[in-house]
Write a protein that holds these residues in place. Structure first.
Motif, mmCIF file in Angstrom:
data_model
loop_
_atom_site.group_PDB
_atom_site.id
_atom_site.type_symbol
_atom_site.label_atom_id
_atom_site.label_comp_id
_atom_site.label_asym_id
_atom_site.label_seq_id
_atom_site.Cartn_x
_atom_site.Cartn_y
_atom_site.Cartn_z
ATOM 1 N N ASN A 253 -33.591 3.233 17.035
ATOM 2 C CA ASN A 253 -32.265 3.517 17.579
ATOM 3 C C ASN A 253 -31.211 2.947 16.635
ATOM 4 O OD1 ASN A 253 -33.719 4.339 19.837
ATOM 5 N ND2 ASN A 253 -33.375 2.422 20.950
ATOM 6 N N TYR A 254 -30.156 3.724 16.418
ATOM 7 C CA TYR A 254 -28.956 3.205 15.765
ATOM 8 C C TYR A 254 -27.873 3.235 16.826
ATOM 9 C CZ TYR A 254 -31.308 4.167 11.285
ATOM 10 O OH TYR A 254 -32.185 4.201 10.224
ATOM 11 N N GLY A 255 -27.575 2.106 17.414
ATOM 12 C CA GLY A 255 -26.651 2.120 18.552
ATOM 13 C C GLY A 255 -27.203 3.046 19.624
ATOM 14 N N THR A 256 -26.416 4.070 19.986
ATOM 15 C CA THR A 256 -26.894 4.992 21.024
ATOM 16 C C THR A 256 -27.632 6.199 20.436
ATOM 17 O OG1 THR A 256 -24.764 6.122 21.006
ATOM 18 C CG2 THR A 256 -25.050 4.379 22.645
ATOM 19 N N THR A 257 -27.656 6.287 19.073
ATOM 20 C CA THR A 257 -28.386 7.402 18.443
ATOM 21 C C THR A 257 -29.872 7.084 18.395
ATOM 22 O OG1 THR A 257 -26.492 7.861 17.037
ATOM 23 C CG2 THR A 257 -28.583 8.825 16.346
ATOM 24 N N VAL A 258 -30.677 8.002 18.925
ATOM 25 C CA VAL A 258 -32.129 7.837 18.839
ATOM 26 C C VAL A 258 -32.613 8.630 17.628
ATOM 27 C CG1 VAL A 258 -34.321 8.169 20.036
ATOM 28 C CG2 VAL A 258 -32.253 7.598 21.342
ATOM 29 N N ALA A 259 -32.913 7.925 16.526
ATOM 30 C CA ALA A 259 -33.323 8.620 15.290
ATOM 31 C C ALA A 259 -34.812 8.950 15.326
ATOM 32 C CB ALA A 259 -32.990 7.764 14.073
ATOM 33 N N LEU A 260 -35.617 8.050 15.884
ATOM 34 C CA LEU A 260 -37.057 8.305 16.078
ATOM 35 C C LEU A 260 -37.369 8.074 17.545
ATOM 36 C CD1 LEU A 260 -38.728 6.506 13.015
ATOM 37 C CD2 LEU A 260 -38.098 8.930 13.238
ATOM 38 N N GLY B 253 -38.493 19.320 8.184
ATOM 39 C CA GLY B 253 -37.530 19.387 9.286
ATOM 40 C C GLY B 253 -36.120 19.545 8.756
ATOM 41 N N ARG B 254 -35.220 19.956 9.633
ATOM 42 C CA ARG B 254 -33.820 20.142 9.247
ATOM 43 C C ARG B 254 -33.142 18.789 9.063
ATOM 44 N NH1 ARG B 254 -34.030 24.474 13.083
ATOM 45 N NH2 ARG B 254 -34.087 26.413 11.878
ATOM 46 N N SER B 255 -31.967 18.836 8.478
ATOM 47 C CA SER B 255 -31.147 17.647 8.314
ATOM 48 C C SER B 255 -30.889 17.006 9.689
ATOM 49 C CB SER B 255 -29.845 18.071 7.644
ATOM 50 O OG SER B 255 -28.987 16.981 7.576
ATOM 51 N N GLY B 256 -31.041 15.681 9.760
ATOM 52 C CA GLY B 256 -30.795 14.969 11.018
ATOM 53 C C GLY B 256 -32.019 14.870 11.923
ATOM 54 N N ALA B 257 -33.149 15.441 11.484
ATOM 55 C CA ALA B 257 -34.365 15.447 12.319
ATOM 56 C C ALA B 257 -34.985 14.056 12.466
ATOM 57 C CB ALA B 257 -35.397 16.412 11.716
ATOM 58 N N GLY B 258 -34.684 13.168 11.488
ATOM 59 C CA GLY B 258 -35.248 11.821 11.526
ATOM 60 C C GLY B 258 -36.257 11.557 10.420
ATOM 61 N N LYS B 259 -36.392 12.489 9.473
ATOM 62 C CA LYS B 259 -37.401 12.379 8.417
ATOM 63 C C LYS B 259 -37.200 11.144 7.551
ATOM 64 C CE LYS B 259 -36.176 16.265 6.446
ATOM 65 N NZ LYS B 259 -34.978 16.581 7.263
ATOM 66 N N SER B 260 -35.955 10.953 7.128
ATOM 67 C CA SER B 260 -35.699 9.847 6.219
ATOM 68 C C SER B 260 -35.850 8.501 6.944
ATOM 69 C CB SER B 260 -34.326 10.075 5.589
ATOM 70 O OG SER B 260 -33.680 8.900 5.366
ATOM 71 N N THR B 261 -35.446 8.460 8.191
ATOM 72 C CA THR B 261 -35.659 7.250 8.994
ATOM 73 C C THR B 261 -37.159 6.964 9.114
ATOM 74 O OG1 THR B 261 -33.643 7.701 10.239
ATOM 75 C CG2 THR B 261 -35.209 6.159 11.237
ATOM 76 N N LEU B 262 -37.939 8.005 9.353
ATOM 77 C CA LEU B 262 -39.390 7.831 9.445
ATOM 78 C C LEU B 262 -39.949 7.243 8.147
ATOM 79 C CD1 LEU B 262 -42.180 8.216 10.732
ATOM 80 C CD2 LEU B 262 -42.125 10.611 9.975
ATOM 81 N N LEU B 263 -39.522 7.808 7.024
ATOM 82 C CA LEU B 263 -40.033 7.342 5.731
ATOM 83 C C LEU B 263 -39.660 5.874 5.503
ATOM 84 C CD1 LEU B 263 -41.636 9.007 3.683
ATOM 85 C CD2 LEU B 263 -39.585 9.117 2.287
ATOM 86 N N ARG B 264 -38.409 5.528 5.851
ATOM 87 C CA ARG B 264 -37.950 4.149 5.631
ATOM 88 C C ARG B 264 -38.584 3.178 6.622
ATOM 89 N NH1 ARG B 264 -32.690 4.109 6.537
ATOM 90 N NH2 ARG B 264 -32.405 6.350 6.845
ATOM 91 N N CYS B 265 -39.058 3.693 7.746
ATOM 92 C CA CYS B 265 -39.808 2.829 8.671
ATOM 93 C C CYS B 265 -41.243 2.617 8.191
ATOM 94 C CB CYS B 265 -39.824 3.424 10.078
ATOM 95 S SG CYS B 265 -38.284 3.130 10.995
HETATM 96 P P1 ADP Z 1 -33.157 13.476 8.166
HETATM 97 O O1 ADP Z 1 -33.742 12.630 7.091
HETATM 98 O O2 ADP Z 1 -34.192 14.342 8.827
HETATM 99 O O3 ADP Z 1 -31.970 14.260 7.724
HETATM 100 P P2 ADP Z 1 -32.239 10.963 9.277
HETATM 101 O O4 ADP Z 1 -33.446 10.136 9.479
HETATM 102 O O5 ADP Z 1 -31.394 10.705 8.091
HETATM 103 O O6 ADP Z 1 -32.653 12.516 9.331
HETATM 104 O O7 ADP Z 1 -31.296 10.852 10.564
HETATM 105 C C1 ADP Z 1 -31.758 10.951 11.891
HETATM 106 C C2 ADP Z 1 -30.609 10.589 12.832
HETATM 107 O O8 ADP Z 1 -30.327 9.202 12.729
HETATM 108 C C3 ADP Z 1 -29.301 11.320 12.555
HETATM 109 O O9 ADP Z 1 -28.664 11.559 13.782
HETATM 110 C C4 ADP Z 1 -28.544 10.324 11.728
HETATM 111 O O10 ADP Z 1 -27.159 10.531 11.859
HETATM 112 C C5 ADP Z 1 -28.982 9.001 12.334
HETATM 113 N N1 ADP Z 1 -28.967 7.889 11.350
HETATM 114 C C6 ADP Z 1 -29.757 7.796 10.262
HETATM 115 N N2 ADP Z 1 -29.516 6.655 9.601
HETATM 116 C C7 ADP Z 1 -28.529 6.021 10.286
HETATM 117 C C8 ADP Z 1 -27.826 4.773 10.101
HETATM 118 N N3 ADP Z 1 -28.106 3.955 9.071
HETATM 119 N N4 ADP Z 1 -26.891 4.460 11.014
HETATM 120 C C9 ADP Z 1 -26.606 5.275 12.051
HETATM 121 N N5 ADP Z 1 -27.235 6.432 12.288
HETATM 122 C C10 ADP Z 1 -28.176 6.813 11.407
#
Ligand code: ADP
Ligand code: ADP
Length: 228
Positions: free
Chosen positions: A10-17, A34-46
């Protein structure tokens, strides 16, 4: 080789994964599409704990990274290479200096570093370019430097964050060919994220489709292609 269980971020109220399970077998190339915003990069960084998951565990080569303290985690990360969409090279350093950078951080002595840097540049097809600066290279060559640097610590796993998204189609093919060769020759396990189906089709053994912080579907490429 990589096992993530119940990953949430979670980033604040955003659920990324939103509860991701992932199993990447040793020696495979696994794509997360997946499309932009799907959570791929967050997954990789986790997966390499660049981000701490809000909940869930990540095991790489049998080791639970989420249970490690900072010092142990730094050691474990040497076994996980990463490459980036925009290469993330140091512009003030030579090509060789960029590849040498992680070896310096590991305290590898100079003579050993120079030998290893030479070997890595040969491996990625950049033998003889060590003294150039990054700005003298094409995009594909810059990514090859990124790959050589990622392999410096002799990792068992390579994470690829949209590594070909900034490249034209021919260069993309050539960089993907290199990743495939490293996978075959070194037995390197590769987890890549991409928004491009053609990347998945051309190199991946397995694929997961991600949307809204969840894995919607996963399987072999053959499974995916058969899906109507
Ligand atoms: P993708 O790589 O698939 O484009 P991300 O993992 O970058 O997706 O993002 C997933 C969601 O988490 C999006 O809604 C994005 O705005 C949010 N998000 C990603 N990183 C951060 C961050 N550091 N702070 C706040 N929100 C974030
Ligand atoms: P930079 O200007 O990029 O800092 P340096 O000449 O200071 O480059 O070298 C940094 C490190 O890069 C050296 O310690 C060495 O390990 C490695 N290195 C530099 N040049 C070469 C080379 N031609 N072949 C192999 N390794 C090199």
């Amino acid at each position: 080789m990589i096992q993530a269980c119940g990953l949430r971020k979670n980033y604040g109220t955003t659920v990324a994964l939103d509860g991701v399970d992932l199993h990447v077998r040793e020696g495979e190339i696994y794509g997360v599409l997946g499309r932009s915003g799907a959570g791929k990069s967050t997954l990789l960084r986790c997966v390499n704990l660049l981000e701490r998951p809000t909940a869930g565990t990540v095991r790489v080569a049998g080791q639970d990274l989420t249970a490690l303290g900072d010092a142990e985690l730094n050691r474990a990360r040497q076994r996980i290479g990463m490459i980036h969409q925009h290469f993330a090279l140091l512009s003030s350093r030579t090509v060789a200096g960029n590849v040498s950078f992680p070896l310096e951080a590991m305290g590898v002595p100079r003579a050993e570093r120079e030998r290893r840097v030479g070997e890595l540049l040969e491996l990625v097809g950049l033998g003889g370019r060590g003294k150039d600066r990054p700005h003298q290279l094409s995009g594909g060559q810059k990514q090859r430097v990124g790959i050589a640097r990622a392999l410096a610590g002799n990792p068992s796993v390579l994470l690829s964050d949209e590594a070909t998204s900034a490249l034209d189609p021919a260069t993309t093919e050539s960089v993907l060919g290199l990743l495939k060769r490293l996978n075959a020759e070194l037995g390197l396990t590769i987890l890549l994220i991409t928004h491009e189906m053609n990347v998945v089709k051309s190199v991946c053994d397995s694929v997961a489709i991600m949307s809204g912080g969840r894995i919607e579907e996963s399987g072999t490429i053959a499974d995916l292609v058969r899906t109507p």
